[in-house]
Design an enzyme around this catalytic site. Structure first.
Site, short mmCIF file in Angstrom:
data_model
loop_
_atom_site.label_atom_id
_atom_site.label_comp_id
_atom_site.label_asym_id
_atom_site.label_seq_id
_atom_site.Cartn_x
_atom_site.Cartn_y
_atom_site.Cartn_z
N TRP A 54 0.83 -1.22 0.00
CA TRP A 54 0.00 0.00 0.00
C TRP A 54 0.85 1.26 0.00
O TRP A 54 0.45 2.29 -0.54
CB TRP A 54 -0.99 -0.05 1.17
CG TRP A 54 -2.05 -1.08 0.91
CD1 TRP A 54 -2.20 -2.27 1.54
CD2 TRP A 54 -3.05 -1.04 -0.12
NE1 TRP A 54 -3.26 -2.97 0.99
CE2 TRP A 54 -3.80 -2.25 -0.03
CE3 TRP A 54 -3.41 -0.12 -1.11
CZ2 TRP A 54 -4.86 -2.55 -0.88
CZ3 TRP A 54 -4.48 -0.41 -1.96
CH2 TRP A 54 -5.19 -1.61 -1.84
N ASP A 126 -1.52 6.47 6.52
CA ASP A 126 -2.64 5.66 6.07
C ASP A 126 -2.96 4.64 7.16
O ASP A 126 -2.23 3.68 7.35
CB ASP A 126 -2.26 4.97 4.76
CG ASP A 126 -3.34 4.01 4.26
OD1 ASP A 126 -4.37 3.86 4.93
OD2 ASP A 126 -3.14 3.41 3.17
N LYS A 150 -12.58 -1.44 6.57
CA LYS A 150 -12.02 -2.43 7.50
C LYS A 150 -12.73 -2.30 8.85
O LYS A 150 -13.84 -2.77 8.99
CB LYS A 150 -10.51 -2.24 7.65
CG LYS A 150 -9.77 -2.01 6.34
CD LYS A 150 -9.75 -3.24 5.47
CE LYS A 150 -8.86 -3.01 4.26
NZ LYS A 150 -9.18 -3.88 3.13
#
Ligand code: PLP
Length: 321
Positions: A54, A126, A150
């Site tokens: 990511w 993040d 999530k």
């Protein structure tokens, strides 16, 4: 909208000099929004930490607007640890430094909020696959963002907690309104109404936050995450190489735990997935690009599910080893 933002502020103890923005487009929107809002000019330098999937995705998107550089030599770390904060080197004039608090696929997590030296660029993090699983010291960050898919509820939205002094000045003229921190923060009569909001996602987030508050808040989520992930790592480590997780113990994720069987025996891993599915234990397949297995232990997963998985793993090991 206001209640949801206030609740987020309350459960995460977000200081008053930070804006809570509810925007569209998940984590990917922020990969672009962060450089668009902070760069100040096209091509300005921005630094990125780490080699995880990511981090690279975020850096790739930022490179459309900024000159991206990695702050530390990370390739030799082989995705199993983060570079030491003391080794982070910042580019001259970097507008921000970006880290991924939990690398969802690689299973690497920062368990502490990094303290950067005086004069360092604002830290952008993040938190997609870890927000609401532990307390966060927001004062260490300029921007914290998390896609809602999530711990926060259904996917599609992104929560951005942005220090107020970072809103506005660095925004590139090409920034679409939908990605503008300033437009979101200054919409009237309330913030986050620059365009029609995703009411369903926001209501779901509100319910998640109410549930979290009623169940002990982020401190309790952290205790729970440590207990559950700890039990999984203990089982892996006690299996003498039958199950393996190569992440440096200091950085092992409490939310997303990748593992291999016998160092990557595809046939055994296929059998593990087939037999666990037959036992009604689902979603243990690793990311399609990386293979292997992955256990995701987000807040909403009941403790019983972890207990059942632990029993299954012990039993599978006993039968197959
Ligand atoms: C750490 C991290 N960042 C960003 C994303 C992308 O979020 P979205 O799919 O909502 O754009 C994900 C998705 O899994 C993620 O795990």
């Amino acid at each position: 909208m206001v209640d949801t933002c206030n609740l987020m502020r309350e459960v995460m103890s977000i200081p008053p000099n930070y804006e809570v923005l509810l925007m569209h487009g998940g984590g990917h929107a922020m990969f672009a929004a962060v450089p668009l809002n902070l760069a100040g000019e096209m091509g300005a330098p921005a630094d990125f930490i780490g080699d995880g999937f990511w981090s690279k995705r975020a850096a790739g998107e930022a490179s459309k607007y900024c000159t991206v550089r990695h702050t530390a030599e990370t390739s030799s770390l082989n995705d199993s640890m983060y570079p030491d904060v003391a080794d982070w080197k910042f580019s001259e004039g970097a507008k921000y430094v970006h880290m991924t608090a939990n690398e969802t696929i690689n299973g690497l997590e920062f368990h502490e909020d990094p303290s950067l030296p005086e004069g360092a660029p604002p830290l952008v993090a993040d938190f997609t696959s870890t927000l609401l699983s532990r307390p966060v010291d927001f004062t260490k960050y300029g921007v914290v963002y998390a896609s809602t898919g999530k711990n926060l509820g259904p996917s599609g939205l992104v929560v951005a907690v942005v220090r107020k002094d970072l809103i506005g000045d660095g925004e590139l003229p090409i920034t679409p309104g939908i990605l503008s921190f300033k437009a979101a923060a200054s919409s009237t009569p309330i913030a986050n109404l620059w365009n029609t909001p995703n009411v369903f996602g926001i209501r779901a987030l509100q319910l998640v936050l109410e549930d979290l508050k009623a169940n002990g808040g982020v401190e309790e989520m952290q205790r729970r995450a440590r207990r559950r992930a700890g039990a999984l790592y203990d089982l892996i480590d006690a299996s003498e190489g039958f199950y393996t997780n190569d992440v440096d113990p200091k950085f092992r994720s409490l939310m997303t735990i990748p593992l291999r069987i016998k160092g990557g025996d595809k046939e055994l891993e296929r059998r593990f997935v087939e037999e666990s599915s037959a036992a009604s234990i689902y979603n243990l397949v690793g990311h399609p690009l990386f293979g292997g297995l992955r256990v995701t232990v987000y807040n909403q997963l009941p403790d019983e599910a972890v207990d059942i998985l632990l029993c299954f793993m012990r039993e599978f090991e006993r039968r197959v080893k």
